[in-house]
Design a protein around this motif. Structure first.
Motif, PDB file in Angstrom:
ATOM      1  N   ILE A 155      28.310  47.736  33.020  1.00  0.00           N
ATOM      2  CA  ILE A 155      28.514  46.326  33.356  1.00  0.00           C
ATOM      3  C   ILE A 155      28.680  46.261  34.873  1.00  0.00           C
ATOM      4  O   ILE A 155      29.470  47.023  35.440  1.00  0.00           O
ATOM      5  CB  ILE A 155      29.788  45.755  32.701  1.00  0.00           C
ATOM      6  N   ILE A 156      27.918  45.390  35.530  1.00  0.00           N
ATOM      7  CA  ILE A 156      28.187  45.085  36.940  1.00  0.00           C
ATOM      8  C   ILE A 156      28.843  43.711  36.983  1.00  0.00           C
ATOM      9  O   ILE A 156      28.213  42.691  36.692  1.00  0.00           O
ATOM     10  CB  ILE A 156      26.915  45.090  37.805  1.00  0.00           C
ATOM     11  N   ALA A 157      30.122  43.708  37.302  1.00  0.00           N
ATOM     12  CA  ALA A 157      30.899  42.466  37.356  1.00  0.00           C
ATOM     13  C   ALA A 157      31.035  42.037  38.813  1.00  0.00           C
ATOM     14  O   ALA A 157      31.531  42.800  39.650  1.00  0.00           O
ATOM     15  CB  ALA A 157      32.277  42.675  36.737  1.00  0.00           C
ATOM     16  N   VAL A 158      30.584  40.834  39.114  1.00  0.00           N
ATOM     17  CA  VAL A 158      30.589  40.326  40.488  1.00  0.00           C
ATOM     18  C   VAL A 158      31.870  39.534  40.742  1.00  0.00           C
ATOM     19  O   VAL A 158      32.211  38.632  39.980  1.00  0.00           O
ATOM     20  CB  VAL A 158      29.368  39.422  40.739  1.00  0.00           C
ATOM     21  N   HIS A 159      32.578  39.870  41.811  1.00  0.00           N
ATOM     22  CA  HIS A 159      33.706  39.058  42.275  1.00  0.00           C
ATOM     23  C   HIS A 159      33.105  37.936  43.131  1.00  0.00           C
ATOM     24  O   HIS A 159      33.060  38.016  44.366  1.00  0.00           O
ATOM     25  CB  HIS A 159      34.684  39.891  43.085  1.00  0.00           C
ATOM     26  N   GLN A 160      32.640  36.888  42.467  1.00  0.00           N
ATOM     27  CA  GLN A 160      31.799  35.899  43.125  1.00  0.00           C
ATOM     28  C   GLN A 160      32.554  35.117  44.192  1.00  0.00           C
ATOM     29  O   GLN A 160      33.616  34.558  43.935  1.00  0.00           O
ATOM     30  CB  GLN A 160      31.210  34.943  42.092  1.00  0.00           C
ATOM     31  N   MET A 161      32.000  35.112  45.388  1.00  0.00           N
ATOM     32  CA  MET A 161      32.549  34.350  46.523  1.00  0.00           C
ATOM     33  C   MET A 161      33.974  34.763  46.857  1.00  0.00           C
ATOM     34  O   MET A 161      34.733  34.012  47.458  1.00  0.00           O
ATOM     35  CB  MET A 161      32.453  32.844  46.265  1.00  0.00           C
ATOM     36  N   GLY A 162      34.336  35.981  46.446  1.00  0.00           N
ATOM     37  CA  GLY A 162      35.667  36.505  46.750  1.00  0.00           C
ATOM     38  C   GLY A 162      36.701  36.255  45.683  1.00  0.00           C
ATOM     39  O   GLY A 162      37.818  36.791  45.766  1.00  0.00           O
ATOM     40  N   ILE A 163      36.386  35.461  44.651  1.00  0.00           N
ATOM     41  CA  ILE A 163      37.339  35.201  43.566  1.00  0.00           C
ATOM     42  C   ILE A 163      37.286  36.369  42.582  1.00  0.00           C
ATOM     43  O   ILE A 163      36.240  36.619  41.979  1.00  0.00           O
ATOM     44  CB  ILE A 163      37.020  33.881  42.841  1.00  0.00           C
ATOM     45  N   PRO A 164      38.372  37.103  42.399  1.00  0.00           N
ATOM     46  CA  PRO A 164      38.329  38.249  41.486  1.00  0.00           C
ATOM     47  C   PRO A 164      37.965  37.833  40.068  1.00  0.00           C
ATOM     48  O   PRO A 164      38.412  36.793  39.570  1.00  0.00           O
ATOM     49  CB  PRO A 164      39.759  38.798  41.541  1.00  0.00           C
ATOM     50  N   CYS A 165      37.127  38.661  39.437  1.00  0.00           N
ATOM     51  CA  CYS A 165      36.787  38.404  38.040  1.00  0.00           C
ATOM     52  C   CYS A 165      37.881  38.996  37.142  1.00  0.00           C
ATOM     53  O   CYS A 165      38.825  39.639  37.621  1.00  0.00           O
ATOM     54  CB  CYS A 165      35.411  38.955  37.707  1.00  0.00           C
ATOM     55  N   ASP A 166      37.764  38.758  35.856  1.00  0.00           N
ATOM     56  CA  ASP A 166      38.803  39.142  34.896  1.00  0.00           C
ATOM     57  C   ASP A 166      38.710  40.642  34.612  1.00  0.00           C
ATOM     58  O   ASP A 166      38.202  41.072  33.575  1.00  0.00           O
ATOM     59  CB  ASP A 166      38.632  38.317  33.614  1.00  0.00           C
ATOM     60  N   LEU A 167      39.248  41.427  35.521  1.00  0.00           N
ATOM     61  CA  LEU A 167      39.141  42.872  35.394  1.00  0.00           C
ATOM     62  C   LEU A 167      39.900  43.409  34.192  1.00  0.00           C
ATOM     63  O   LEU A 167      39.487  44.403  33.583  1.00  0.00           O
ATOM     64  CB  LEU A 167      39.654  43.554  36.664  1.00  0.00           C
ATOM     65  N   ALA A 168      41.009  42.782  33.847  1.00  0.00           N
ATOM     66  CA  ALA A 168      41.775  43.265  32.694  1.00  0.00           C
ATOM     67  C   ALA A 168      40.919  43.230  31.433  1.00  0.00           C
ATOM     68  O   ALA A 168      40.875  44.197  30.664  1.00  0.00           O
ATOM     69  CB  ALA A 168      43.041  42.429  32.521  1.00  0.00           C
ATOM     70  N   ALA A 169      40.239  42.115  31.216  1.00  0.00           N
ATOM     71  CA  ALA A 169      39.387  41.988  30.029  1.00  0.00           C
ATOM     72  C   ALA A 169      38.182  42.908  30.113  1.00  0.00           C
ATOM     73  O   ALA A 169      37.801  43.562  29.134  1.00  0.00           O
ATOM     74  CB  ALA A 169      38.941  40.535  29.865  1.00  0.00           C
ATOM     75  N   LEU A 170      37.564  42.983  31.285  1.00  0.00           N
ATOM     76  CA  LEU A 170      36.341  43.766  31.427  1.00  0.00           C
ATOM     77  C   LEU A 170      36.590  45.268  31.332  1.00  0.00           C
ATOM     78  O   LEU A 170      35.791  46.005  30.734  1.00  0.00           O
ATOM     79  CB  LEU A 170      35.658  43.430  32.749  1.00  0.00           C
ATOM     80  N   THR A 171      37.695  45.747  31.906  1.00  0.00           N
ATOM     81  CA  THR A 171      38.002  47.170  31.791  1.00  0.00           C
ATOM     82  C   THR A 171      38.307  47.539  30.344  1.00  0.00           C
ATOM     83  O   THR A 171      37.929  48.631  29.885  1.00  0.00           O
ATOM     84  CB  THR A 171      39.184  47.573  32.688  1.00  0.00           C
ATOM     85  N   ALA A 172      38.953  46.636  29.627  1.00  0.00           N
ATOM     86  CA  ALA A 172      39.239  46.904  28.214  1.00  0.00           C
ATOM     87  C   ALA A 172      37.943  47.011  27.411  1.00  0.00           C
ATOM     88  O   ALA A 172      37.793  47.902  26.558  1.00  0.00           O
ATOM     89  CB  ALA A 172      40.135  45.799  27.649  1.00  0.00           C
ATOM     90  N   ILE A 173      37.002  46.111  27.676  1.00  0.00           N
ATOM     91  CA  ILE A 173      35.707  46.158  26.985  1.00  0.00           C
ATOM     92  C   ILE A 173      34.970  47.446  27.318  1.00  0.00           C
ATOM     93  O   ILE A 173      34.437  48.132  26.430  1.00  0.00           O
ATOM     94  CB  ILE A 173      34.853  44.942  27.373  1.00  0.00           C
ATOM     95  N   ALA A 174      34.928  47.791  28.604  1.00  0.00           N
ATOM     96  CA  ALA A 174      34.201  48.987  29.028  1.00  0.00           C
ATOM     97  C   ALA A 174      34.781  50.247  28.397  1.00  0.00           C
ATOM     98  O   ALA A 174      34.045  51.122  27.923  1.00  0.00           O
ATOM     99  CB  ALA A 174      34.224  49.091  30.551  1.00  0.00           C
ATOM    100  N   LYS A 175      36.095  50.356  28.363  1.00  0.00           N
ATOM    101  CA  LYS A 175      36.728  51.536  27.783  1.00  0.00           C
ATOM    102  C   LYS A 175      36.491  51.588  26.276  1.00  0.00           C
ATOM    103  O   LYS A 175      36.211  52.655  25.712  1.00  0.00           O
ATOM    104  CB  LYS A 175      38.230  51.523  28.081  1.00  0.00           C
TER     105      LYS A 175
END
Length: 379
Positions: free
Chosen positions: A122-142
């Motif tokens: 997954i390439i998750a973009v922190h669009q325009m500097g606003i952090p994306c939902d890393l907690a949810a995305l890291t859980a999905i990736a793991k």
């Protein structure tokens, strides 16, 4: 003219570049090493590797993970085309999913549905500097055993709260984070990029691949009292940063806290002055995120013509940009079948504009932009 962006470069950066030029070592060398170490320390990453730009950083991230033909990489179409291109460079297939219209970031709820047996990352973009939902995305990736790569091109200086602790974007949460130092970004080296990771083996691969697969870097060769012959272990690339760029980058790093603080003040001013305008949607900063506000994006009422609004503002000396592009609408990707609905991405491109934001922006500049936009909305 009030520009859309304005890098803050001053005598300190000029003197740093001059010193690098006069040192006699202008290609990748000691300044690059120092820049890497200082960037890693600033974001809290064990390793940082400097490269020529963020596009090459993304490609190196995928290459180091051995992602290639037959593999799929989930990402947002609503991003600069370099995100999708980096996947295509490796012969892999980008799988686009839609965004959250409040933050303009990839919708983590839709990522899970996009995963197939071919998904490698997954390439998750922190669009325009606003952090994306890393907690949810890291859980999905793991949970699914796939790699999470952060496209942090715009996010130097942004922060996210993880388990109640504030951390800078770039401290490894996924496998790799990739940054840009283009002049539109908060800090700049003209062009340039950086990869951060906690994995020493990935860092070793980055360094090997960025310099033609050379077994012994030229810095080691030139500094050795003995004659050394290098080998070329893999097919690599010339993705190096120069010492001149790195010298400028080191001075920019010193400014980063000040630059982010000033941008956050400008963004707060926009929010206060534009917040009550009917039909105008402002960007949302989640409670667990602190954006560096690399860009400030507003969603116009549907009744207004995006290009007409931008032209009206330009006629008054205010530069704007249209909403972030959608890669799936561009020629290289238009012919592909897209498995997922991308309506929010398309609406964001068609009905949003980016307003001027930069550290040197004055209160008078801010009010001039706000007043001009208000007249457009209520004419």
């Amino acid at each position: 003219m009030i520009p859309i962006a304005l890098p803050l470069l001053a005598h300190e950066e000029a003197e740093a570049a001059r010193a690098a030029v006069l040192s006699g070592w202008v290609s990748q060398g000691p300044q690059v090493t120092a820049f890497e170490q200082e960037f890693a320390a600033l974001v809290g990453a064990p390793f940082a590797c400097a490269v020529s730009n963020c596009t090459t950083a993304l490609q190196l991230a995928l290459a180091a993970l051995d992602i290639g033909p037959g593999d799929e990489v989930i990402t947002a179409s609503h991003s600069f085309i370099a995100t999708a291109n980096s996947i295509r460079y490796q012969g892999a297939t980008p799988v686009f999913v839609d965004i959250d219209p409040e933050t303009y970031n990839i919708d983590s709820a839709q990522v899970m549905d996009a995963i197939t047996h071919r998904t490698r990352a997954i390439i998750a973009v922190h669009q325009m500097g606003i952090p994306c939902d890393l907690a949810a995305l890291t859980a999905i990736a793991k949970r699914r055993g796939i790699a999470l790569i952060e496209d942090a091109a715009c996010a130097a200086g942004s922060e996210i709260s993880i388990d109640g602790e504030w951390e800078r974007i770039g401290k490894p949460h996924g496998r790799i984070a990739c940054f840009s130092f283009h002049p539109r970004k908060v800090i700049t080296t003209g062009e340039g990029g950086m990869l951060t990771t906690a994995d020493p083996e990935l860092d070793r691969k980055f360094r090997l691949l960025r310099q033609h697969g050379m077994s012994i870097p030229d810095t080691v060769r030139h500094g050795s009292p003995q004659v050394l012959f290098e080998d070329y272990l893999v097919v690599g690339y010339n993705f190096r940063m120069t010492d001149i760029q790195a010298a400028v980058g080191r001075k920019q790093l010193e400014r980063l806290p000040e630059l982010v603080a000033r941008r956050r003040a400008v963004a707060l001013g926009y929010a206060e002055l534009l917040g009550n305008l009917e039909g105008l949607r402002l960007p949302a900063e989640p409670a667990w995120a602190r954006s560096n506000w690399q860009s400030y994006c507003v969603r116009l009422p549907d009744r207004l013509d995006q290009k007409g609004v931008m032209q009206t503002l330009l006629d008054q000396g205010i530069a704007t940009r249209r909403g972030i592009m959608c890669a799936h609408r561009e020629a290289p990707y238009a012919a592909e079948s897209h498995r997922h609905q991308l309506r929010q991405s398309e609406l964001a491109q068609d009905h949003s504009i980016l307003l001027p934001i930069y550290a040197q922006m004055t209160e008078d500049d801010l009010r001039y932009v706000v007043n001009a936009l208000t007249r457009v909305l209520y004419r």
